[in-house]
Design a protein around this motif. Sequence first.
Motif, PDB file in Angstrom:
ATOM      1  N   PHE A 283      69.410   0.077  73.466  1.00 56.87           N
ATOM      2  CA  PHE A 283      69.011   1.486  73.597  1.00 56.87           C
ATOM      3  C   PHE A 283      68.482   2.006  72.256  1.00 56.87           C
ATOM      4  CE2 PHE A 283      72.896   1.665  76.629  1.00 56.87           C
ATOM      5  CZ  PHE A 283      72.226   0.856  77.541  1.00 56.87           C
ATOM      6  N   LEU A 284      69.105   1.547  71.179  1.00 52.53           N
ATOM      7  CA  LEU A 284      68.665   1.971  69.847  1.00 52.53           C
ATOM      8  C   LEU A 284      67.268   1.436  69.539  1.00 52.53           C
ATOM      9  CD1 LEU A 284      71.963   1.458  67.797  1.00 52.53           C
ATOM     10  CD2 LEU A 284      71.153   3.489  68.991  1.00 52.53           C
ATOM     11  N   ILE A 285      66.995   0.206  69.980  1.00 47.45           N
ATOM     12  CA  ILE A 285      65.656  -0.361  69.789  1.00 47.45           C
ATOM     13  C   ILE A 285      64.625   0.472  70.545  1.00 47.45           C
ATOM     14  CG2 ILE A 285      64.176  -2.321  70.391  1.00 47.45           C
ATOM     15  CD1 ILE A 285      65.764  -2.884  67.947  1.00 47.45           C
ATOM     16  N   LEU A 286      64.980   0.895  71.753  1.00 45.89           N
ATOM     17  CA  LEU A 286      64.071   1.732  72.546  1.00 45.89           C
ATOM     18  C   LEU A 286      63.790   3.051  71.844  1.00 45.89           C
ATOM     19  CD1 LEU A 286      65.265   1.291  76.259  1.00 45.89           C
ATOM     20  CD2 LEU A 286      63.074   0.604  75.274  1.00 45.89           C
ATOM     21  N   ILE A 287      64.829   3.646  71.239  1.00 45.86           N
ATOM     22  CA  ILE A 287      64.657   4.914  70.523  1.00 45.86           C
ATOM     23  C   ILE A 287      63.683   4.743  69.364  1.00 45.86           C
ATOM     24  CG2 ILE A 287      65.836   6.597  69.048  1.00 45.86           C
ATOM     25  CD1 ILE A 287      68.312   6.223  70.821  1.00 45.86           C
ATOM     26  N   ILE A 288      63.834   3.650  68.619  1.00 44.99           N
ATOM     27  CA  ILE A 288      62.926   3.392  67.504  1.00 44.99           C
ATOM     28  C   ILE A 288      61.512   3.138  68.021  1.00 44.99           C
ATOM     29  CG2 ILE A 288      62.469   1.890  65.525  1.00 44.99           C
ATOM     30  CD1 ILE A 288      65.469   1.288  65.437  1.00 44.99           C
ATOM     31  N   CYS A 289      61.412   2.446  69.158  1.00 44.18           N
ATOM     32  CA  CYS A 289      60.102   2.182  69.750  1.00 44.18           C
ATOM     33  C   CYS A 289      59.391   3.471  70.144  1.00 44.18           C
ATOM     34  CB  CYS A 289      60.245   1.273  70.967  1.00 44.18           C
ATOM     35  SG  CYS A 289      60.582  -0.454  70.553  1.00 44.18           S
ATOM     36  N   ASN A 290      60.154   4.488  70.544  1.00 47.27           N
ATOM     37  CA  ASN A 290      59.535   5.776  70.860  1.00 47.27           C
ATOM     38  C   ASN A 290      58.822   6.342  69.631  1.00 47.27           C
ATOM     39  OD1 ASN A 290      59.316   8.302  72.644  1.00 47.27           O
ATOM     40  ND2 ASN A 290      60.318   9.098  70.823  1.00 47.27           N
ATOM     41  N   SER A 291      59.475   6.243  68.473  1.00 47.50           N
ATOM     42  CA  SER A 291      58.869   6.723  67.225  1.00 47.50           C
ATOM     43  C   SER A 291      57.660   5.879  66.843  1.00 47.50           C
ATOM     44  CB  SER A 291      59.900   6.677  66.084  1.00 47.50           C
ATOM     45  OG  SER A 291      61.017   7.479  66.381  1.00 47.50           O
ATOM     46  N   LEU A 292      57.643   4.629  67.277  1.00 46.78           N
ATOM     47  CA  LEU A 292      56.542   3.731  66.962  1.00 46.78           C
ATOM     48  C   LEU A 292      55.355   3.934  67.909  1.00 46.78           C
ATOM     49  CD1 LEU A 292      56.991   0.064  65.897  1.00 46.78           C
ATOM     50  CD2 LEU A 292      55.286   0.598  67.624  1.00 46.78           C
ATOM     51  N   ILE A 293      55.644   4.248  69.174  1.00 45.19           N
ATOM     52  CA  ILE A 293      54.594   4.384  70.193  1.00 45.19           C
ATOM     53  C   ILE A 293      53.874   5.726  70.103  1.00 45.19           C
ATOM     54  CG2 ILE A 293      54.157   4.514  72.683  1.00 45.19           C
ATOM     55  CD1 ILE A 293      56.481   2.539  73.046  1.00 45.19           C
ATOM     56  N   ASP A 294      54.600   6.801  69.796  1.00 47.55           N
ATOM     57  CA  ASP A 294      54.003   8.143  69.780  1.00 47.55           C
ATOM     58  C   ASP A 294      52.724   8.230  68.940  1.00 47.55           C
ATOM     59  OD1 ASP A 294      55.777   9.154  71.568  1.00 47.55           O
ATOM     60  OD2 ASP A 294      56.959  10.302  70.128  1.00 47.55           O
ATOM     61  N   PRO A 295      52.716   7.722  67.687  1.00 43.15           N
ATOM     62  CA  PRO A 295      51.473   7.807  66.896  1.00 43.15           C
ATOM     63  C   PRO A 295      50.303   7.080  67.548  1.00 43.15           C
ATOM     64  CG  PRO A 295      53.336   7.289  65.482  1.00 43.15           C
ATOM     65  CD  PRO A 295      53.816   7.162  66.889  1.00 43.15           C
ATOM     66  N   LEU A 296      50.581   5.982  68.256  1.00 37.36           N
ATOM     67  CA  LEU A 296      49.519   5.259  68.947  1.00 37.36           C
ATOM     68  C   LEU A 296      48.927   6.104  70.066  1.00 37.36           C
ATOM     69  CD1 LEU A 296      51.191   1.712  69.199  1.00 37.36           C
ATOM     70  CD2 LEU A 296      49.657   2.592  67.426  1.00 37.36           C
ATOM     71  N   ILE A 297      49.792   6.886  70.723  1.00 38.30           N
ATOM     72  CA  ILE A 297      49.317   7.785  71.788  1.00 38.30           C
ATOM     73  C   ILE A 297      48.448   8.888  71.194  1.00 38.30           C
ATOM     74  CG2 ILE A 297      50.020   9.419  73.583  1.00 38.30           C
ATOM     75  CD1 ILE A 297      52.577   7.773  73.911  1.00 38.30           C
ATOM     76  N   TYR A 298      48.893   9.474  70.075  1.00 33.53           N
ATOM     77  CA  TYR A 298      48.085  10.518  69.422  1.00 33.53           C
ATOM     78  C   TYR A 298      46.690   9.984  69.103  1.00 33.53           C
ATOM     79  CZ  TYR A 298      52.827  12.217  68.254  1.00 33.53           C
ATOM     80  OH  TYR A 298      54.133  12.610  68.289  1.00 33.53           O
ATOM     81  N   ALA A 299      46.655   8.796  68.491  1.00 34.20           N
ATOM     82  CA  ALA A 299      45.380   8.230  68.052  1.00 34.20           C
ATOM     83  C   ALA A 299      44.498   7.852  69.232  1.00 34.20           C
ATOM     84  CB  ALA A 299      45.634   7.000  67.176  1.00 34.20           C
ATOM     85  N   TYR A 300      45.108   7.324  70.291  1.00 33.92           N
ATOM     86  CA  TYR A 300      44.336   6.893  71.455  1.00 33.92           C
ATOM     87  C   TYR A 300      43.745   8.080  72.203  1.00 33.92           C
ATOM     88  CZ  TYR A 300      43.245   4.866  76.001  1.00 33.92           C
ATOM     89  OH  TYR A 300      42.607   4.481  77.163  1.00 33.92           O
ATOM     90  N   ARG A 301      44.488   9.183  72.269  1.00 32.79           N
ATOM     91  CA  ARG A 301      44.056  10.328  73.076  1.00 32.79           C
ATOM     92  C   ARG A 301      43.199  11.320  72.307  1.00 32.79           C
ATOM     93  NH1 ARG A 301      43.917  10.111  78.239  1.00 32.79           N
ATOM     94  NH2 ARG A 301      44.104  12.380  78.279  1.00 32.79           N
ATOM     95  N   SER A 302      43.219  11.285  70.978  1.00 32.30           N
ATOM     96  CA  SER A 302      42.457  12.250  70.183  1.00 32.30           C
ATOM     97  C   SER A 302      41.409  11.524  69.346  1.00 32.30           C
ATOM     98  CB  SER A 302      43.395  13.046  69.265  1.00 32.30           C
ATOM     99  OG  SER A 302      42.652  13.856  68.380  1.00 32.30           O
ATOM    100  N   GLN A 303      40.151  11.728  69.687  1.00 30.75           N
ATOM    101  CA  GLN A 303      39.073  11.075  68.947  1.00 30.75           C
ATOM    102  C   GLN A 303      39.008  11.558  67.504  1.00 30.75           C
ATOM    103  OE1 GLN A 303      35.235  11.553  70.773  1.00 30.75           O
ATOM    104  NE2 GLN A 303      34.166  10.340  69.221  1.00 30.75           N
ATOM    105  N   GLU A 304      39.243  12.860  67.309  1.00 30.23           N
ATOM    106  CA  GLU A 304      39.191  13.433  65.961  1.00 30.23           C
ATOM    107  C   GLU A 304      40.291  12.855  65.074  1.00 30.23           C
ATOM    108  OE1 GLU A 304      37.348  15.729  63.096  1.00 30.23           O
ATOM    109  OE2 GLU A 304      36.739  15.609  65.197  1.00 30.23           O
ATOM    110  N   LEU A 305      41.483  12.762  65.622  1.00 29.86           N
ATOM    111  CA  LEU A 305      42.606  12.202  64.872  1.00 29.86           C
ATOM    112  C   LEU A 305      42.374  10.720  64.601  1.00 29.86           C
ATOM    113  CD1 LEU A 305      45.410  12.514  63.622  1.00 29.86           C
ATOM    114  CD2 LEU A 305      46.392  12.117  65.890  1.00 29.86           C
ATOM    115  N   ARG A 306      41.861  10.006  65.597  1.00 29.80           N
ATOM    116  CA  ARG A 306      41.584   8.582  65.435  1.00 29.80           C
ATOM    117  C   ARG A 306      40.553   8.347  64.331  1.00 29.80           C
ATOM    118  NH1 ARG A 306      40.837   7.723  70.341  1.00 29.80           N
ATOM    119  NH2 ARG A 306      38.564   7.716  70.510  1.00 29.80           N
TER     120      ARG A 306
END
Length: 321
Positions: A283-306
């Motif tokens: 469960f702790l690994i999953l929590i850390i993965c959430n912090s790791l995945i979120d920035p990828l979502i920001y970059a993928y969904r926002s062309q300006e941020l990417r």
Amino acid sequence: MNDSSRHYFSMKHMDYIYNIDNNITLNATLGEMNATGIAQIMIPQELFLMLGLISLVENILVVAAIIKNRNLHSPMYYFICCLAVSDMLVSVSNVVETLFMLLTEHGLLLVTAKMLQHLDNVIDIMICSSVVSSLSFLCTIAADRYITIFYALRYHSIMTTQRAVAIIAVVWLTSITSSSLFIVYHTDNAVIACLVTFFGLTLVFTAVLYLHMFILAHVHSRRIMALHKSRRQATSMKGAITLTILLGVFVICWGPFFLHLILILTCPTNPYCKCYFSHFNLFLILIICNSLIDPLIYAYRSQELRKTLKEMIFCSWFFAI
């Protein structure tokens, strides 16, 4: 959960067992029998450290990109920036604790039980603050997208920069204060009940807003198009979809941990619940993965941020060589 594993938020508290009165030394070996009597799933501490460092770097880049690019200076991106900071709290606490454990295991760091207690308290507050602030900012962003879609013509008068800053200040103050109180009153099961209730309420609140947005978006888009604002509508819906993805990832990554807390309240001695407790490290690994995945979502969904992230990475690489 007995007093030796009293911390609900510390990243690997179930592997740290210490007792001052009986002079039991620090034991940080993964896979040790925990308070439930069932062996924990073994996960190398190096994996915790690697994931923590990667997620920390990612979220620092997101925050730096939002600060650097003036086109991203809007309430929504301010809230996303704060969400990235919340993820950084998880990353920092994980890196600090893992390094602490590795140094102690190899005899490079000598600590006392009092130092351990202070470190645990700080880490617990950071983790709890991350949970509360993340949920709060997800709700805030959902409300922001709701206003953007249904009150598009008045959005800039409703969600001003001053109000956005005030909301951010209130969320962080509330998160830190409530987290400190949670740690002070850690022995009361009401603490876990409050966290689980808050988790449920925020999910319901966000789900209701998104449901309303997606059901009425088609009708509202016609009105916006009639006023020649179709581009803003498309942008608003894209933001809503992005936050829907973020919320889904958050539930998937944090859900098992909150189920863990619910089972602590409802069936702490049940054999099946004990078996579930033994997967705590996963469960702790999953929590850390959430912090790791979120920035990828920001970059993928926002062309300006990417675009800004690419510029920063390429510039760093160029100066490095």
